[in-house]
Enzyme design. Sequence first.
Site, PDB file in Angstrom:
ATOM      1  N   GLU A 286       0.789  -1.117  -0.363  1.00 49.12           N
ATOM      2  CA  GLU A 286       0.005  -0.214  -0.420  1.00 49.12           C
ATOM      3  C   GLU A 286       0.658   1.725   0.299  1.00 49.12           C
ATOM      4  O   GLU A 286       1.680   1.456   0.742  1.00 49.12           O
ATOM      5  CB  GLU A 286      -0.736  -0.046   1.430  1.00 49.12           C
ATOM      6  CG  GLU A 286      -2.071   0.530   1.115  1.00 49.12           C
ATOM      7  CD  GLU A 286      -1.797   2.125   1.650  1.00 49.12           C
ATOM      8  OE1 GLU A 286      -1.479   2.984   0.289  1.00 49.12           O
ATOM      9  OE2 GLU A 286      -1.890   2.411   1.864  1.00 49.12           O
ATOM     10  N   CYS A 320      -2.324   7.927   4.239  1.00 50.44           N
ATOM     11  CA  CYS A 320      -2.746   8.408   2.860  1.00 50.44           C
ATOM     12  C   CYS A 320      -4.255   7.778   2.497  1.00 50.44           C
ATOM     13  O   CYS A 320      -3.845   8.182   1.221  1.00 50.44           O
ATOM     14  CB  CYS A 320      -2.284   6.684   2.485  1.00 50.44           C
ATOM     15  SG  CYS A 320      -3.128   4.755   3.488  1.00 50.44           S
TER      16      CYS A 320
END
EC number: 1.2.1.88
Length: 514
Positions: A286, A320
């Site tokens: 990720e 994020c």
Amino acid sequence: MVVPFKNEPGIDFSVQTNVERFNEELRKVKAQLGQDIPLVINGEKLTKTDTFNSVNPANTSQLIAKVSKATQDDIEKAFESANHAYQSWKKWSHKDRAELLLRVAAIIRRRKEEISAIMVYEAGKPWDEAVGDAAEGIDFIEYYARSMMELADGKPVLDREGEHNRYFYKPIGTGVTIPPWNFPFAIMAGTTLAPVVAGNTVLLKPAEDTVLTAYKLMEILEEAGLPQGVVNFVPGDPKEIGDYLVDHKDTHFVTFTGSRATGTRIYERSAVVQEGQQFLKRVIAEMGGKDAIVVDNNVDTDLAAEAIVTSAFGFSGQKCSACSRAIVHQDVHDEILEKAIQLTQKLTLGNTEENTFMGPVINQKQFDKIKNYIEIGKKEGKLETGGGTDDSTGYFIEPTIFSGLQSADRIMQEEIFGPVVGFIKVKDFDEAIEVANDTDYGLTGAVITNHREHWIKAVNEFDVGNLYLNRGCTAAVVGYHPFGGFKMSGTDAKTGSPDYLLNFLEQKVVSEMF
């Protein structure tokens, strides 16, 4: 009997007794800061002479922990330990492994306030964010334990006359977990224990900025009775041990959360088959985002402004999933921009020990990077509010809004990972979706609209892994919002999903003739 999954609650800090209790926990944790953190290999705690420091990003003179640094020789010992432990751990029943994880979750629940308080100091997390981080860690563990039980018997396949067939799952071996500093407990615990409950063993290299938080998990695993060597704790300098961990011939998988540059490096290096390696490595990555909130015309402008501000500036934009781009229809752009500015100017910034809305950014490197992007933003657009920085005692950056930007501008294309959001004015919804997709990333996004046909268009065309309607683009909840993105945001291995454990399992088919 295992009770159904239920998300771990937070703490209501509008209740004064909860505030008093958490302040007491902060005092207890503060009194214990500065401790030595060892390596843990095969259950043995190893204190090294070569160390590095973890400090409070809100008060850089405050030592959080003195951390032993793993060498490549230590990594070799950790692989030996993990490989040996794997031979017995993989034979544990699915049920027994899952029940051990449930014990881990119960211990974390008992120590939730302690772990949260540590993150206030070590990661500069506001109280709600810290408690949410610890609670999400519990959620991941509880969810994956139940997921493993559901996979225990495999999946049905067809039989035919004279032939019985079985399709089931088996663990794949030893792997490496490299978690981030921004969710130092939740992501660290989830990406470590998902492969573990699946029957694998792990080398955990914690983020350098938040080692004490990760070490608390090691204490809890020991208390819960996890066999020695199943999880080995190897903090260290990425430049010294990072490639070594990824390249190692015994690394079956790497689970990584962090920057695009590091993630793509891991992906590339994992493709190289080392001498003695008999398998292809798996990478679960990720790697961030350039997340946008799209605002249509004919909307609740208060809702839109609040969604942008909370998504952009929660935990100082160090998520994020944080909103970095506000793409707003020209009919409501100026009104929403003004409301967002007003909301932003009311936010509190300071040492999160005092329960401010925003705290510091994590370290000097991030501070300098964000400060540089603010200077770029001043050249590319109009600074509407914020922009101030102060690293005299900690790494503080004001929540910052720019307007008058174009999609090609650097602060609209490059991940900043800080409290900076840019506004773009668009003529209609079609242009808004076009601008939203004009990025290398595809993690989260949100659409504020009252037009059903526009929402359907966004569902089909807004190229992100997690898309939300009429709310912000952060705060995915385990079990409700499996999380992971497209494009350069990663491999879309949705954490907190029914499929996540499959990343750490092989499928085997057995056909029996009779």
